[in-house]
Design an enzyme around this catalytic site. Structure first.
Site, mmCIF file in Angstrom:
data_model
loop_
_atom_site.group_PDB
_atom_site.id
_atom_site.type_symbol
_atom_site.label_atom_id
_atom_site.label_comp_id
_atom_site.label_asym_id
_atom_site.label_seq_id
_atom_site.Cartn_x
_atom_site.Cartn_y
_atom_site.Cartn_z
ATOM 1 N N LYS A 104 -8.010 3.132 -7.013
ATOM 2 C CA LYS A 104 -8.970 3.001 -5.915
ATOM 3 C C LYS A 104 -9.595 4.363 -5.596
ATOM 4 O O LYS A 104 -9.039 5.400 -5.972
ATOM 5 C CB LYS A 104 -8.275 2.414 -4.680
ATOM 6 N N HIS A 105 -10.757 4.402 -4.936
ATOM 7 C CA HIS A 105 -11.594 3.349 -4.375
ATOM 8 C C HIS A 105 -12.933 3.407 -5.112
ATOM 9 O O HIS A 105 -13.727 4.309 -4.852
ATOM 10 C CB HIS A 105 -11.822 3.562 -2.889
ATOM 11 N N ARG A 132 -4.609 12.539 -0.270
ATOM 12 C CA ARG A 132 -4.385 11.325 -1.058
ATOM 13 C C ARG A 132 -4.987 11.449 -2.456
ATOM 14 O O ARG A 132 -4.682 10.640 -3.336
ATOM 15 C CB ARG A 132 -4.993 10.122 -0.333
ATOM 16 N N HIS A 192 -12.895 2.960 7.487
ATOM 17 C CA HIS A 192 -12.213 2.087 8.439
ATOM 18 C C HIS A 192 -13.060 1.899 9.695
ATOM 19 O O HIS A 192 -12.936 0.888 10.390
ATOM 20 C CB HIS A 192 -10.856 2.675 8.835
ATOM 21 N N ASP A 217 0.868 -1.180 0.000
ATOM 22 C CA ASP A 217 0.000 0.000 0.000
ATOM 23 C C ASP A 217 0.905 1.231 0.000
ATOM 24 O O ASP A 217 1.085 1.885 1.019
ATOM 25 C CB ASP A 217 -0.892 -0.042 1.242
ATOM 26 N N ASP A 273 -11.396 -3.454 -0.945
ATOM 27 C CA ASP A 273 -10.643 -2.794 0.110
ATOM 28 C C ASP A 273 -10.581 -3.771 1.286
ATOM 29 O O ASP A 273 -11.232 -4.827 1.278
ATOM 30 C CB ASP A 273 -11.323 -1.478 0.498
#
Length: 517
Positions: free
Chosen positions: A178-179, A148, A191, A78, A268
């Site tokens: 991603k995502h 990001r 998360h 990652d 994910d």
């Protein structure tokens, strides 16, 4: 020894396929015996994190040992560069992240950065990278995407996503965009919970899907799904588990309203709260594969053999119960093996050394510097006072990687005073006392204030405002998403907290490098 005993030999094809589609992590800088055993039994991928990396020599030895058990092994990492780095978690990244590259808006440079990162990964034996982030950061208060992302403009994100994919894969490392179908418009970190993006399909197609279309056109070898709910697509299931999203949108031909993607679809991390706390890891794995996912990412948090066997057995049970078609599983496993073969073939031949200098050159170009009219901001030339303000980092970034400029300035100027300030010190009741302390401690020194996403935290904005009012000569370095108005005699936006972004900021603070004003 595992507490779970397989009911049939590992040579059974169903069990082999179930292992093949898993992409687990593990603990340690050498392969645990259980990983080697399952590689021989069909495991098609492993995932590396910062806990597995000491340096490039050690990482190379680790990947050689893993690949000795399976030459077609996908070795994933990652490594987004920028704030999310596993390769250089102990020091900070040598390459700026997406927001910095988007701020420059030079796709050729983005391609160069991704290529050099890819060369570093390939030299260490890594052939599969869970990057780039293709999300359009349309919500500036997004708690998990932010820097990001390449930015908030879909077309900008699209051209840089494509360039990143091309650069990385030119080095023989598979990209994983991603995502999908886009995590940029969320206010919840998946998360911890299940985000809901309540937009219509027209908005989704005009905004979030644009970078993924570009990634597919650029040949991205993999696409990672998002654990998000989009009621306009599927009111019952999150994207990772939704046939409507994976089969009817991502896989279907453009003539049928889809994106026509034929590469690997990977989930994910299945242990993330959005899935584990709602559907459960085993059930989520079966549903994801049935929906069209080809591989299941796991092991960022749960990195043990018991987790792997639990997921393998859940897949096998799903097939035997008729809830997961065996042909669907076989197709998924075949896609993993196909990409593994590509990785093996791509690793053959000459491997140029990475050009590490390109990262700092890019970080310099990403700086945005504002000098306040009428205020004097001379270069830092001796013993400054550096106060750094940061809230809890999200799980993707982690709390291992150093950030900021305090250490760099302290190395240059012995006697530099530094202080890290947290939200607990800046409550309304303590604010006056805190500001007074900081002003007193900084007396007689250049004051440098370092923040990260100041716009997202009221306490941080309040402290910053009060300090700049008390010390108008202060220099401010924003190392997150620069959404607030520039303040201070000198304001530097780095567009990310990679080590090279900090180095570039220090060059401006000390007068070594003249950045864009």
């Amino acid at each position: 020894m595992s507490i779970l005993v397989p009911t049939v030999p590992d040579s059974d094809q169903l069990h082999r396929d179930a292992l093949t589609v898993l992409q687990p992590g593990f603990v340690g800088t050498e392969p645990p015996p259980w990983v080697l055993r399952h590689l021989a039994a069909g495991l098609g991928s492993v995932a590396l994190f910062d806990r597995n990396v000491v340096d490039l020599d050690q990482l190379s030895a680790l990947t050689r040992a893993l690949r000795a058990e399976n030459p077609d092994l996908l070795i994933a990492i990652d490594e987004e560069s920028g704030d999310v780095t596993r390769l250089e978690a102990g020091s900070g990244s040598s390459w700026p992240g997406n927001l910095a590259l988007g701020a420059i808006d030079d796709p050729a440079l983005t391609r160069d950065v991704a290529r050099e990162l890819g060369r570093a990964l390939a030299a260490a034996g890594v052939n599969y990278n869970w990057a780039p982030t293709a999300d359009v950061n349309s919500n500036p208060r997004n708690p998990v995407i932010g820097v990001r992302s390449f930015g908030a403009d879909p077309e900008l994100c699209a051209r840089h996503t494509a360039a990143w994919v091309e650069g990385l894969q030119s080095a023989g490392v598979a990209a994983c965009s991603k995502h999908f179908p886009g995590h940029g418009d969320t206010a919840v970190d998946s998360h911890h919970g299940l985000p809901v993006i309540d937009v219509d399909l027209d908005v989704l197609r005009a905004r979030d899907l644009i970078p993924f279309q570009a990634a597919i056109a650029a040949g991205t070898k993999a696409v990672m799904t998002a654990h998000i709910m989009i009621p306009a697509l599927d009111p019952k299931l999150p994207a990772t588990l939704s046939p409507t999203v994976l089969r009817d949108l991502l896989r279907a031909a453009p003539a049928d309203g889809g994106l026509g993607y034929q590469g690997l679809i990977v989930s994910d991390a299945i242990e993330m709260g959005a899935i584990a706390d709602t559907f459960g890891m085993g059930e989520g794995t079966v549903l994801a594969l049935a929906a069209g996912a080809d591989a299941i990412c796991v092991g960022g948090g749960l990195a043990d053999e018991e987790t792997v066997l639990m997921l393998r057995d859940a897949i096998v049970a799903g097939v035997r119960a008729g809830r997961l078609d065996e042909e669907r599983l076989a197709d998924a496993a075949a896609r993993v093996r196909t990409l593994g073969s590509w990785g093996r073939i791509s690793a053959q031949g000459e491997r140029p050394e990475p050009d590490l200098a390109v990262g700092l050159r890019a970080a310099r170009r990403a700086l945005r510097v504002v000098r306040a009219p009428g205020r004097v901001a001379p270069p830092v030339s001796e013993r400054p006072y550096v106060a750094s303000f940061s809230d809890e980092p999200n799980i993707a970034v982690g709390d291992v990687t150093p950030w900021g400029v305090a250490g760099m300035l302290a190395d240059r100027f012995p006697g530099t005073r530094t202080r890290e300030v947290s939200a607990a010190e800046a409550t309304p009741e303590l604010l006056d006392a805190l500001v007074g302390e900081l002003v007193a401690e900084a007396e007689g020194r250049r004051l440098v204030l370092v923040v990260r996403d100041a716009h997202r935290y009221a306490w941080m904005s309040a402290v910053l405002s009060r300090l700049v009012a008390a010390r108008p000569d202060a220099a401010v370095v924003e190392m997150g998403l620069p959404q607030s108005e520039p303040v201070g005699a000198l304001h530097i936006a780095t567009h990310g907290a990679a080590r090279v972004c900090g180095l570039a900021a220090v060059e401006v603070l000390t007068g070594q490098y003249g950045a864009i004003a």
